[in-house]
Design a protein around this motif. Structure first.
Motif, mmCIF file in Angstrom:
data_model
loop_
_atom_site.group_PDB
_atom_site.id
_atom_site.type_symbol
_atom_site.label_atom_id
_atom_site.label_comp_id
_atom_site.label_asym_id
_atom_site.label_seq_id
_atom_site.Cartn_x
_atom_site.Cartn_y
_atom_site.Cartn_z
ATOM 1 N N MET A 33 -7.859 5.378 -3.403
ATOM 2 C CA MET A 33 -8.124 3.982 -3.031
ATOM 3 C C MET A 33 -9.614 3.703 -3.240
ATOM 4 S SD MET A 33 -5.793 3.302 0.367
ATOM 5 C CE MET A 33 -6.884 4.157 1.490
ATOM 6 N N PRO A 66 -11.668 5.483 1.573
ATOM 7 C CA PRO A 66 -11.494 5.193 0.151
ATOM 8 C C PRO A 66 -12.342 6.191 -0.641
ATOM 9 C CG PRO A 66 -13.034 3.629 1.119
ATOM 10 C CD PRO A 66 -12.484 4.459 2.257
ATOM 11 N N SER A 106 0.836 -1.201 0.000
ATOM 12 C CA SER A 106 0.000 0.000 0.000
ATOM 13 C C SER A 106 0.871 1.252 0.000
ATOM 14 C CB SER A 106 -0.920 -0.010 1.226
ATOM 15 O OG SER A 106 -1.623 1.201 1.357
ATOM 16 N N ASN A 144 -2.731 3.359 5.481
ATOM 17 C CA ASN A 144 -3.935 3.648 4.692
ATOM 18 C C ASN A 144 -4.520 5.019 5.028
ATOM 19 O OD1 ASN A 144 -3.757 1.238 3.354
ATOM 20 N ND2 ASN A 144 -5.196 0.167 4.692
ATOM 21 N N ILE A 183 -5.214 2.210 -5.745
ATOM 22 C CA ILE A 183 -5.269 0.888 -5.116
ATOM 23 C C ILE A 183 -6.704 0.375 -5.118
ATOM 24 C CG2 ILE A 183 -4.712 -0.458 -3.071
ATOM 25 C CD1 ILE A 183 -2.849 1.779 -2.171
#
Length: 580
Positions: free
Chosen positions: A433, A456, A385, A426, A395
């Motif tokens: 993402m 995300p 990541s 993250n 991602i």
């Protein structure tokens, strides 16, 4: 070093699953997807033909007709938040899609975020969660720098439920802050006002770069009814804030147009004037190529039953261009798969869970369950990541996870610390993402693999998704733990007490299983959209392209200087050392 080693992955369907099993699995999904399509259709209808006819009587288009005219002919619309408020009653009324349609659409080939009040649902009123849904779409546009188009036809807040949409941090007023942040970030915003635009809602078009008004449109702080009540003055809303006022006197709008069709043509013209997409530049000479194996086969390969295993590589093979993939660190943390493939000609990182049994490196010769997070797998996806973020690769997280490993050995391995590292990675990534809940998304594993709380850009679910801390049976056992023996059997011999425990466990399990329904999550915005599994590849193409469309606001490295090459070289060096 510059060579990106994409290699074939997957197999023809016939060698993955036999015909009978394939048909049985597809039949299981067919029922789920029929239910999805029926519910989609119900939402698309808004409040029905009667209300669409009322719109037409005013010589206006319905919102969905506007969307079709605004977007490129024949292009698909990718709707987000279809099921917000689904099944929820407000008095005797429902609010399909929360009365606002938010959608990725192509205009002159360029992906845009379009936010459009549904004028067949209470004249485009804002219901509870309508502001949050608009803000979510604005947030997606901000992260991806997508041109944002507003189709405004809104009678204001649905006042009987105003306490749920007016105040609070994400109340309606936050929409205008998001307008401002989009503007500050240089994201183009174009607003078309087709009808009502009342009270604070007027700021949504005003902060846009360009504002159009039709002859039926008006923007007012207070409409005619309120003026009459407050000042005993009879005046029409058009006289208060129609195009004559705002285009020619106040300067709050830019252009006056006769009708819906003209306004939509003007918005298309504005998008055409924007700098072109960067996606083709980043593709280079590569062109979008379909996977070698059809994405439609996924429903016959991935069982809808979350307890059944499947080969995760076969999923990758049906999502990447030409079914080519470069797996990074394949010999480490084998319960996780990390790697790079092209989607629509553009590079993207994939992270997904393997299912079934995998080798246990801590106990050679033994196996353990996949679909969970162990130390090495956590470390691998953290490093991957971080490298994708450094290299500017979007991602794609494909979740099918039951959670973290638990127990004394897991604690000795320091899973809490490794998990914290992953969460930090993250949480601080700046590369886009996207998260997909293929089936189960349980416990802290859901968080760790870029669940919605970790921002995300978008989170998708399938009709088979199950989002929860733990499943119903596990929670029932935990709740009645003191009443059960080591084999989870009820200990009491008292028939009355036994019956009470059995009923309590059944009710607990049933309630949790109902809560895990993806439509529950979608209704309360715990996931962004439910899509058929066979449409996943098409969605990923749109999302990856949107990641590369804008340029200059985030780093996107060319593949000669990818940090991923270093990871690959180091892992091979470790493998050589182990072999010696």
């Amino acid at each position: 070093m510059a060579f990106v080693k994409l290699t074939p992955v997957g197999h023809a369907r016939e060698s993955v699953v036999d015909d009978l099993t394939f048909q049985e699995l597809r039949a299981g999904y067919a029922e789920l997807e029929a239910k999805l399509e029926a519910r989609r259709a119900r939402v698309r209808d808004g409040w029905g033909e009667k209300y669409a006819a009322r719109v037409h009587e005013k010589q206006k288009l319905t919102t969905r007709e506007r969307l079709l005219q605004l977007c490129d002919e024949g292009s698909a619309l990718y709707e987000v938040g279809t099921f917000v408020n689904f099944g929820e009653q407000f008095g005797k009324l429902e609010s399909p899609a929360a009365g606002v349609i938010t959608v990725f659409g192509r205009v002159h080939g360029r992906l845009c975020m379009i936010i459009a009040n549904d004028n067949t649902v209470a004249s485009g009123a804002w219901w509870p969660r309508t502001p949050e849904k608009i803000q979510r779409a604005q947030g997606i546009a901000l992260q991806l720098r997508l041109p944002t188009l507003y189709l405004v036809d809104c009678s204001g807040l649905y006042l009987p439920e105003q306490r749920r949409s007016f105040s609070g941090q994400r109340g309606a007023g936050h929409i205008f802050k998001m307008n401002s942040q989009l503007s500050d970030a240089g994201v183009p915003q174009v607003a078309g006002v087709f009808g009502d635009c009342i009270a604070g809602g007027g700021y949504m078009p005003l902060i846009s770069d360009r504002v159009y008004m039709t002859e039926q449109a008006y923007m007012v702080i207070a409409g005619a009814a309120l003026i009459k009540g407050a000042k005993s003055t009879k005046i029409t809303s058009l006289d208060i804030g129609g195009p004559e006022v705002h285009v020619h006197q106040s300067g709050c709008a830019d252009v006056r147009v006769p009708d819906d069709e003209t306004l939509l043509a003007c918005m298309r013209r504005d998008v055409a004037r924007l700098p072109s997409s960067a996606a083709d530049f980043y593709r280079g000479d590569a062109r979008p190529v379909e996977p070698l194996y059809s994405p439609r086969e996924l429903t016959g390969i991935v069982p809808a039953d979350h307890r059944q295993a499947y080969d995760a590589y076969e999923v990758v093979a049906r999502l990447t261009d030409q079914s080519l993939f470069w797996e990074v660190l394949p010999d480490v943390g084998t319960e996780m798969i990390c790697g790079v493939g092209r989607v629509g000609g553009l590079y993207a990182g994939f992270i997904l869970n393997r299912q079934g049994l995998v080798d246990d490196p801590d106990h050679p010769g033994e196996v353990r369950a996949g679909g969970a997070l162990y130390r090495d797998g956590i470390a691998k996806i953290s490093a991957f990541s971080r490298a994708c973020d450094s290299d500017g690769l979007p991602i794609l997280w494909l979740q099918d996870i039951s959670g973290f490993d638990i127990g004394a050995e897991a604690e000795r391995h320091g899973l809490l610390g490794y998990g914290s590292n992953l969460i930090y990675t993250n949480s601080t990534n700046t590369t886009p993402m996207f998260t997909v809940l293929l089936r189960k998304a349980s416990g802290a594993g859901y968080y760790a693999m870029a669940g919605l709380p970790y921002d995300p850009v978008l989170q998708l679910s399938t009709p088979a998704s199950r989002l929860s801390v733990m499943d119903g049976r596990t929670l029932a056992i935990a709740t009645y733990n003191t009443k059960l023996d080591d084999d989870f059997e009820i200990m009491t011999k008292d028939p009355v007490e036994r019956a009470q425990i059995e009923q309590g466990m059944r009710e607990t399990q049933a309630r949790i299983e109902a809560d895990m329904d993806p439509y529950v999550a979608a209704a309360q915005m715990d996931t962004d959209e439910i899509i058929p599994l066979g449409e996943l590849r098409a969605w990923l193409e749109v999302l990856v392209e949107a990641s590369y469309q804008g340029y200059g606001y985030r780093r996107v490295k060319n593949p000669r200087i990818w940090s991923l090459h270093d990871l690959d070289a180091l892992s091979r060096a470790v493998a050589r050392g182990a072999a010696r």
